[in-house]
Design an enzyme around this catalytic site. Structure first.
Site, PDB file in Angstrom:
ATOM      1  N   GLY A   8      89.611  45.489  44.297  1.00 18.18           N
ATOM      2  CA  GLY A   8      90.925  44.970  43.892  1.00 18.18           C
ATOM      3  C   GLY A   8      91.731  44.552  45.111  1.00 18.18           C
ATOM      4  O   GLY A   8      92.951  44.699  45.135  1.00 18.18           O
ATOM      5  N   GLY A  47      90.206  38.716  59.467  1.00 15.61           N
ATOM      6  CA  GLY A  47      88.895  38.718  60.128  1.00 15.61           C
ATOM      7  C   GLY A  47      87.858  39.534  59.397  1.00 15.61           C
ATOM      8  O   GLY A  47      86.976  40.137  60.022  1.00 15.61           O
ATOM      9  N   GLY A  48      87.944  39.557  58.063  1.00 17.22           N
ATOM     10  CA  GLY A  48      86.967  40.291  57.251  1.00 17.22           C
ATOM     11  C   GLY A  48      86.115  39.345  56.423  1.00 17.22           C
ATOM     12  O   GLY A  48      85.848  38.221  56.841  1.00 17.22           O
ATOM     13  N   VAL A  55      84.340  45.802  39.207  1.00 17.23           N
ATOM     14  CA  VAL A  55      83.944  47.219  39.206  1.00 17.23           C
ATOM     15  C   VAL A  55      83.405  47.691  37.856  1.00 17.23           C
ATOM     16  O   VAL A  55      82.808  48.770  37.779  1.00 17.23           O
ATOM     17  CB  VAL A  55      85.101  48.138  39.675  1.00 17.23           C
ATOM     18  CG1 VAL A  55      85.529  47.793  41.093  1.00 17.23           C
ATOM     19  CG2 VAL A  55      86.284  48.097  38.716  1.00 17.23           C
ATOM     20  N   ASN A  81      90.367  50.989  44.548  1.00 15.91           N
ATOM     21  CA  ASN A  81      91.753  50.648  44.241  1.00 15.91           C
ATOM     22  C   ASN A  81      91.893  49.847  42.952  1.00 15.91           C
ATOM     23  O   ASN A  81      92.941  49.889  42.305  1.00 15.91           O
ATOM     24  CB  ASN A  81      92.331  49.861  45.425  1.00 15.91           C
ATOM     25  CG  ASN A  81      93.578  49.099  45.065  1.00 15.91           C
ATOM     26  OD1 ASN A  81      94.652  49.695  44.941  1.00 15.91           O
ATOM     27  ND2 ASN A  81      93.467  47.795  44.839  1.00 15.91           N
ATOM     28  N   SER A 133      97.235  57.844  40.036  1.00 21.16           N
ATOM     29  CA  SER A 133      98.617  57.475  39.703  1.00 21.16           C
ATOM     30  C   SER A 133      99.381  58.753  39.418  1.00 21.16           C
ATOM     31  O   SER A 133      98.797  59.773  39.035  1.00 21.16           O
ATOM     32  CB  SER A 133      98.616  56.611  38.441  1.00 21.16           C
ATOM     33  OG  SER A 133      99.924  56.519  37.908  1.00 21.16           O
ATOM     34  N   TYR A 146      95.555  55.204  30.132  1.00 21.47           N
ATOM     35  CA  TYR A 146      95.735  55.079  31.588  1.00 21.47           C
ATOM     36  C   TYR A 146      95.847  56.471  32.218  1.00 21.47           C
ATOM     37  O   TYR A 146      95.205  56.766  33.230  1.00 21.47           O
ATOM     38  CB  TYR A 146      96.996  54.250  31.861  1.00 21.47           C
ATOM     39  CG  TYR A 146      97.256  53.934  33.313  1.00 21.47           C
ATOM     40  CD1 TYR A 146      96.506  52.977  33.986  1.00 21.47           C
ATOM     41  CD2 TYR A 146      98.287  54.570  34.010  1.00 21.47           C
ATOM     42  CE1 TYR A 146      96.764  52.665  35.325  1.00 21.47           C
ATOM     43  CE2 TYR A 146      98.554  54.263  35.344  1.00 21.47           C
ATOM     44  CZ  TYR A 146      97.790  53.308  35.991  1.00 21.47           C
ATOM     45  OH  TYR A 146      98.050  53.011  37.315  1.00 21.47           O
ATOM     46  N   ALA A 149      92.403  58.115  32.195  1.00 22.72           N
ATOM     47  CA  ALA A 149      91.508  57.543  33.209  1.00 22.72           C
ATOM     48  C   ALA A 149      91.923  58.007  34.608  1.00 22.72           C
ATOM     49  O   ALA A 149      91.078  58.396  35.425  1.00 22.72           O
ATOM     50  CB  ALA A 149      91.533  56.016  33.132  1.00 22.72           C
ATOM     51  N   LYS A 150      93.219  57.982  34.874  1.00 21.91           N
ATOM     52  CA  LYS A 150      93.687  58.338  36.217  1.00 21.91           C
ATOM     53  C   LYS A 150      93.543  59.848  36.480  1.00 21.91           C
ATOM     54  O   LYS A 150      93.332  60.260  37.628  1.00 21.91           O
ATOM     55  CB  LYS A 150      95.133  57.876  36.418  1.00 21.91           C
ATOM     56  CG  LYS A 150      95.280  56.341  36.468  1.00 21.91           C
ATOM     57  CD  LYS A 150      94.508  55.739  37.629  1.00 21.91           C
ATOM     58  CE  LYS A 150      94.809  54.270  37.853  1.00 21.91           C
ATOM     59  NZ  LYS A 150      94.065  53.688  38.979  1.00 21.91           N
TER      60      LYS A 150
END
Ligand code: NDP
Length: 238
Positions: A8, A47-48, A55, A81, A133, A146, A149-150
Site C-alpha cells: 500500500g 531511488g527505490g 495483498v 500497511n 488501528s 475492520y 481484522a485489525k
C-alpha cells in the site's frame, strides 16, 4: 544497505513510510495495487522500485517478494500497511464485503509475512511491522469487520514475534488513531472536528507521524523490541 517492501505504498501512510525509510538510507520497494504511475513516481523520487503487490492474491504476493529479492538480493524489512475500511451496520454487511475486507486487512498480512519469512530466516535477521488501528484494540461501532481484522493483525504480530524471534526477526505493530489520509475521505468537516475533539491531543494525526513509529521499529535502536503494539493516536486509545 537495507531493503524494504512497503505494501500500500502509494496511500497516505504508505507513501510517508516509504519516504521515511528512504531517508534512513533504506532501499524501498513501493508496493502498489491500482496506482502504478504514482508508485513509479515515488520510487523515482526515493531511488527505490515500484512493485505490483495486491495483498489479497497469495501468488501475486509471492511474485512481489521474488521481484524484490531478484532486484535487491535481500529483504530486511516488511511493512504490512495495505488496508481498506468499511463502515455500516453489521447486519447490513453482506458476505462479499466481509470477505473483501478480511482479504485485504488480515489475509494480506498473512500472505506477505509468509512470503517474506524464508529470506529473513535464511538471513537470520529481519524486521516486520504491521499496521493495525486503534479500532483493533478498542472496537468501533459500525466498523465491526475492520475492528475484527485489525485485532487479528495484533494477534498475528504477537504470535509471529514469538515464532520468529529465535531466527533474529522482530515483529511489531503500529496502531494509528485518526490520521489524515484518503481513508477519511467519506467524513465531512463536522465528523473530522468531532474526531479531533475526541483525541486528547486535540487534532488528527499526520501520516508522517505514523511513519516515525514504523521507522523506529525498523531501526537498530529497536533491536530488543518485539511483539509490541505502539499507538500513534494522540491518546485516542487510552
Ligand atoms: P489510504 O487509503 O491512503 O491507503 C491505503 C493503501 O492500501 C492504498 O495504497 C491502497 O492501494 C492499499 N491497498 C488497499 N487494498 C489493497 C490490496 N488488496 N493490495 C495492496 N494494496 C492495497 O489509507 P491509509 O494510508 O490511511 O491506510 C494505511 C493503513 O493504515 C491501513 O492499513 C489502514 O487500515 C491503517 N489505518 C489508517 C488510519 C487512518 O485514520 N487513516 C487509522 C488506523 C489505521 P490502492 O489505492 O491501489 O487500493
Amino acid at each position: 544497505m537495507k531493503t524494504a517492501l512497503v505494501t500500500g505504498g502509494t496511500g497516505g501512510i504508505g507513501a510517508a513510510v516509504c519516504r521515511r525509510l528512504a531517508a534512513d538510507g533504506v532501499t524501498v520497494a513501493v508496493g502498489f495495487r491500482a496506482h502504478r504511475a504514482e508508485a513509479e513516481a515515488l520510487a523515482r523520487e526515493i531511488g527505490g522500485a515500484a512493485v505490483l503487490c495486491d495483498v489479497t492474491d497469495p501468488a501475486g504476493v509471492q511474485k512481489a517478494i521474488d521481484n524484490v529479492l531478484e532486484k535487491f538480493c535481500q529483504l530486511d524489512i516488511l511493512v504490512c500497511n495495505a488496508g481498506v475500511a468499511w463502515q455500516g451496520l453489521l447486519q447490513e454487511m453482506d458476505d462479499g464485503a466481509w470477505r473483501g475486507l478480511m482479504a485485504a486487512d488480515l489475509d494480506g498480512v498473512f500472505h506477505c509475512c509468509r512470503a517474506a519469512l524464508p529470506a529473513m530466516i535464511r538471513a537470520k535477521s529481519g524486521k516486520i511491522v504491521t499496521i493495525s488501528s486503534v479500532w483493533g484494540t478498542r472496537g468501533a461501532s459500525c466498523e465491526a469487520a475492520y475492528s475484527a481484522a485489525k485485532a487479528g493483525v495484533v494477534g498475528l504480530t504477537k504470535a509471529l514475534a514469538k515464532e520468529v524471534g529465535p531466527s533474529g526477526i522482530t515483529a511489531n505493530c503500529v496502531a494509528p488513531g485518526v490520521i489524515r489520509t484518503q481513508m477519511l475521505q467519506h467524513l465531512g468537516p463536522q465528523d473530522l472536528q468531532e474526531l479531533a475533539e475526541a483525541t486528547p491531543l486535540g487534532r488528527l494525526g499526520a501520516p508522517e507521524e505514523v511513519a516515525e513509529a514504523v521507522a523506529f521499529f525498523c531501526s537498530d535502536a529497536a533491536g530488543f523490541i518485539t511483539g509490541q503494539v505502539l499507538g500513534v493516536d494522540g491518546g485516542f486509545g487510552v
